[in-house]
Design a protein around this motif. Sequence first.
Motif, short mmCIF file in Angstrom:
data_model
loop_
_atom_site.label_atom_id
_atom_site.label_comp_id
_atom_site.label_asym_id
_atom_site.label_seq_id
_atom_site.Cartn_x
_atom_site.Cartn_y
_atom_site.Cartn_z
N LEU A 1 -56.35 -25.43 24.37
CA LEU A 1 -55.42 -24.30 24.50
C LEU A 1 -54.09 -24.61 23.84
N VAL A 2 -53.56 -25.82 24.04
CA VAL A 2 -52.28 -26.19 23.43
C VAL A 2 -52.37 -26.11 21.90
N LEU A 3 -53.44 -26.63 21.34
CA LEU A 3 -53.61 -26.58 19.88
C LEU A 3 -53.76 -25.15 19.37
N SER B 1 -48.02 -18.70 13.26
CA SER B 1 -47.90 -17.27 12.92
C SER B 1 -46.45 -16.88 12.69
N ILE B 2 -45.54 -17.44 13.49
CA ILE B 2 -44.11 -17.16 13.29
C ILE B 2 -43.65 -17.73 11.95
N LEU C 1 -41.95 -19.57 6.03
CA LEU C 1 -41.44 -20.94 6.04
C LEU C 1 -42.61 -21.91 6.17
N PHE C 2 -42.74 -22.82 5.23
CA PHE C 2 -43.85 -23.78 5.20
C PHE C 2 -45.19 -23.05 5.27
N THR C 3 -45.31 -21.99 4.51
CA THR C 3 -46.45 -21.09 4.59
C THR C 3 -47.79 -21.79 4.37
N ARG C 4 -47.88 -22.57 3.33
CA ARG C 4 -49.16 -23.24 3.05
C ARG C 4 -49.51 -24.22 4.16
N ILE C 5 -48.53 -24.96 4.65
CA ILE C 5 -48.77 -25.91 5.74
C ILE C 5 -49.17 -25.17 7.01
N PRO D 1 -53.49 -25.07 10.06
CA PRO D 1 -53.96 -25.01 11.45
C PRO D 1 -54.60 -23.66 11.80
N LEU D 2 -54.11 -22.60 11.17
CA LEU D 2 -54.71 -21.29 11.42
C LEU D 2 -56.12 -21.21 10.85
N ILE D 3 -56.34 -21.82 9.70
CA ILE D 3 -57.68 -21.87 9.12
C ILE D 3 -58.60 -22.65 10.03
#
Length: 140
Positions: free
Chosen positions: A59-61, A70-71, A77-81, A85-87
């Motif tokens: 859940l934390v991850l 998402s923010i 900001l740091f879009t590629r990075i 985690p979203l991928i």
Amino acid sequence: MKKLMQIELNESSVSIAVLLLRFGVGIMMLVHGIPKLQMLFSGDIQFPGVMGMSPTISLVLTVFSEVLCSILLLIGLFTRIAAIPLIVTMLVAVLMIHGSDPYAMKELGLFYLLGYVVLLILGSGKYSFDAIMQSYRIKE
């Protein structure tokens, strides 16, 4: 009609498209992440553990990815990075959480996954904090 059939990419058009994608997936994923954040703070964790992790760590991850990343996408900001985690989160959702479910249950996760992969490839575009930071570094 000629403009509609044009195949050359215009930097401004691509940046506007990337901005719309960042805002769209960022806001829509926050709708999924904020209830998970509330669950985490309430302590009543009803979440699956994956890959040998406890439900709390999972859940934390997921909250880190779906809320913080998402923010970062929203502001560019740091879009590629932030996309990485979203991928990973969408891959876990599609392959592990909904792995045995019918395609219709995986479809939303696959759409998010596609959007995040596009953002990983294209970056944040010129309407972003990444672009502001890059222009500041160039001036130094």
